[in-house]
Design an enzyme around this catalytic site. Sequence first.
Site, PDB file in Angstrom:
ATOM      1  N   ASN A   7     -38.940   0.841 -33.962  1.00 34.70           N
ATOM      2  CA  ASN A   7     -37.868   1.284 -33.070  1.00 34.70           C
ATOM      3  C   ASN A   7     -38.531   1.986 -31.884  1.00 34.70           C
ATOM      4  OD1 ASN A   7     -35.661   2.379 -31.824  1.00 34.70           O
ATOM      5  ND2 ASN A   7     -34.880   3.460 -33.625  1.00 34.70           N
ATOM      6  N   LYS A  14     -40.891   4.767 -33.421  1.00 35.34           N
ATOM      7  CA  LYS A  14     -40.658   5.114 -34.831  1.00 35.34           C
ATOM      8  C   LYS A  14     -40.987   3.894 -35.672  1.00 35.34           C
ATOM      9  CE  LYS A  14     -36.665   7.960 -34.015  1.00 35.34           C
ATOM     10  NZ  LYS A  14     -35.250   7.846 -34.025  1.00 35.34           N
ATOM     11  N   ARG A  91     -35.893  -3.087 -33.552  1.00 37.82           N
ATOM     12  CA  ARG A  91     -34.546  -2.679 -33.151  1.00 37.82           C
ATOM     13  C   ARG A  91     -34.429  -2.863 -31.639  1.00 37.82           C
ATOM     14  NH1 ARG A  91     -31.823   3.297 -32.835  1.00 37.82           N
ATOM     15  NH2 ARG A  91     -29.745   2.522 -32.369  1.00 37.82           N
ATOM     16  N   HIS A 180     -24.719   0.854 -32.219  1.00 36.31           N
ATOM     17  CA  HIS A 180     -24.846   1.252 -33.637  1.00 36.31           C
ATOM     18  C   HIS A 180     -24.406   0.127 -34.573  1.00 36.31           C
ATOM     19  CE1 HIS A 180     -24.063   5.632 -32.197  1.00 36.31           C
ATOM     20  NE2 HIS A 180     -25.360   5.483 -32.388  1.00 36.31           N
ATOM     21  N   LEU A 209     -21.423   9.322 -37.130  1.00 37.75           N
ATOM     22  CA  LEU A 209     -21.433  10.589 -36.399  1.00 37.75           C
ATOM     23  C   LEU A 209     -22.825  11.214 -36.416  1.00 37.75           C
ATOM     24  CD1 LEU A 209     -18.073  12.031 -37.849  1.00 37.75           C
ATOM     25  CD2 LEU A 209     -18.399  10.533 -35.871  1.00 37.75           C
ATOM     26  N   ASN A 211     -26.194  12.231 -33.466  1.00 35.20           N
ATOM     27  CA  ASN A 211     -26.264  12.837 -32.145  1.00 35.20           C
ATOM     28  C   ASN A 211     -25.549  11.921 -31.149  1.00 35.20           C
ATOM     29  OD1 ASN A 211     -26.995  14.925 -30.504  1.00 35.20           O
ATOM     30  ND2 ASN A 211     -28.916  13.949 -29.916  1.00 35.20           N
ATOM     31  N   ARG A 241     -23.392  13.707 -24.869  1.00 30.67           N
ATOM     32  CA  ARG A 241     -22.636  12.757 -24.024  1.00 30.67           C
ATOM     33  C   ARG A 241     -21.154  13.080 -24.024  1.00 30.67           C
ATOM     34  NH1 ARG A 241     -25.114   7.506 -26.855  1.00 30.67           N
ATOM     35  NH2 ARG A 241     -27.071   8.553 -27.254  1.00 30.67           N
ATOM     36  N   ASP A 284     -26.621  20.569 -31.520  1.00 31.27           N
ATOM     37  CA  ASP A 284     -26.823  20.337 -32.946  1.00 31.27           C
ATOM     38  C   ASP A 284     -25.624  20.853 -33.740  1.00 31.27           C
ATOM     39  OD1 ASP A 284     -27.749  20.850 -35.724  1.00 31.27           O
ATOM     40  OD2 ASP A 284     -29.597  20.010 -34.909  1.00 31.27           O
ATOM     41  N   GLU A 385     -30.469   2.301 -41.211  1.00 33.53           N
ATOM     42  CA  GLU A 385     -30.644   1.245 -40.215  1.00 33.53           C
ATOM     43  C   GLU A 385     -31.965   0.501 -40.405  1.00 33.53           C
ATOM     44  OE1 GLU A 385     -29.278   4.282 -37.317  1.00 33.53           O
ATOM     45  OE2 GLU A 385     -28.525   2.561 -36.211  1.00 33.53           O
TER      46      GLU A 385
END
Length: 398
Positions: A7, A14, A91, A180, A209, A211, A241, A284, A385
């Site tokens: 990713n 990642k 991804r 997503h 749900l 970040n 956002r 957060d 994912e």
Amino acid sequence: MNVLVINCGSSSLKYQLIDSDSEKVLAKGLCERIGAAGSSITHTPAGGAKQTWELPMKDHTAAVSYVIEKLTDEKVGVIKSLDEIDAVGHRIVHGGEKFAQSVVIDDEVLSAIEACNDLAPLHNPANLIGINSCKEIMPGVPMVAVFDTAFHQTMPAKAYLYGLPLSYYKDYKVRRYGFHGTSHSFVSKRCAQILGKDIKDTKIIVCHLGNGASVSAVKGGESVDTSMGLTPLEGLIMGTRSGDMDPAIVTFLAQKLGVSAEEVINICNKKSGVLGLSDGFSNDFRDLAEAAEAGNEVAATALETYAYRVGKYIGAYAAAMNGVDAIVFTAGAGENNAQVRALIGQYIGFLGTNIDPEKNKIRGEEVILSDEGSKVVTMIIPTDEELAIARETVALVK
Ligand code: AMP
């Protein structure tokens, strides 16, 4: 089969190495600050300790080399050589209208991904760099592209069209795409299994749900609507956002602040959401929940505003599908944050589901939150994912 899941972000990468037979993660890690000073790799072998090394990474190819080095290292490695990587799953954020499914990557696919760059200028170019770096270091290893947008390509025109002149859709592909998708697909499939139903007979609302956050309406296993749009800015209020807002705000604020429209959009992406609503306190949900409990009213209002938007989307999607069998919470805050779930719970009782406060204390595991006999089942399903990408990769290269 061992599948390396990649990713790639603009300055990060990642990775997870997954044994697709046992579906176990053999090792995972993260390269950060690629192309900048202080770049590092953090690597965790299964059952071992997390370790970080500061190493110079001038580009993503250097980062991929270090990933292979750590995976095959005598001490922290989990495989003997590169030959034990059977496939790579990437991804990819935006597949436009071109990709409704995952695909094996070839030159034609690379060009088609590149053609979607202007739809996701922050993400797709980085994803492409990741693919090219892997190709350079692992020539001959099959690679698969798994798109965030693909699952939502089943949305009907009434869900994906904006109320704009049709020529903008025809000429520039201005429409809602949704994101997503890998998570919404993974979670809705698992939900049908838990319900003990054929997915074709289900109506599921998935609330991803994290970040970044989005809700989707999944009818008969297909996405029929989702809250994100042309870009991941639309829909729910998120960590940073804004989500849905009157588009006229953009030029209004540009004038007031003396900045460009692009700068206002940047503010909507990076300084808004619960971070902006809490007056810069935090993006957060853990911090916000703690502060709200300690009496911080601004944090409490940020959370309430956030939960209200989620509740409204759930109501809208129950209408979109003319019914709902299950509502699922997933991703960071959905899986772990009892306060967020309880606040959303205030708006879904009318559908015939109540969140049991005792069960709601559970976090990070599969659990049915609603009372037995509820008309609509509400549950937590942790998303994965990377595993979903590994499964898609195996299905295509086997
Ligand atoms: P994600 O983008 O899926 O990693 O989700 C990130 C969000 O999940 C952050 O806002 C976190 O506050 C929230 N989150 C993650 N773990 C927990 C936890 N243990 N308790 C409460 N919230 C959490």
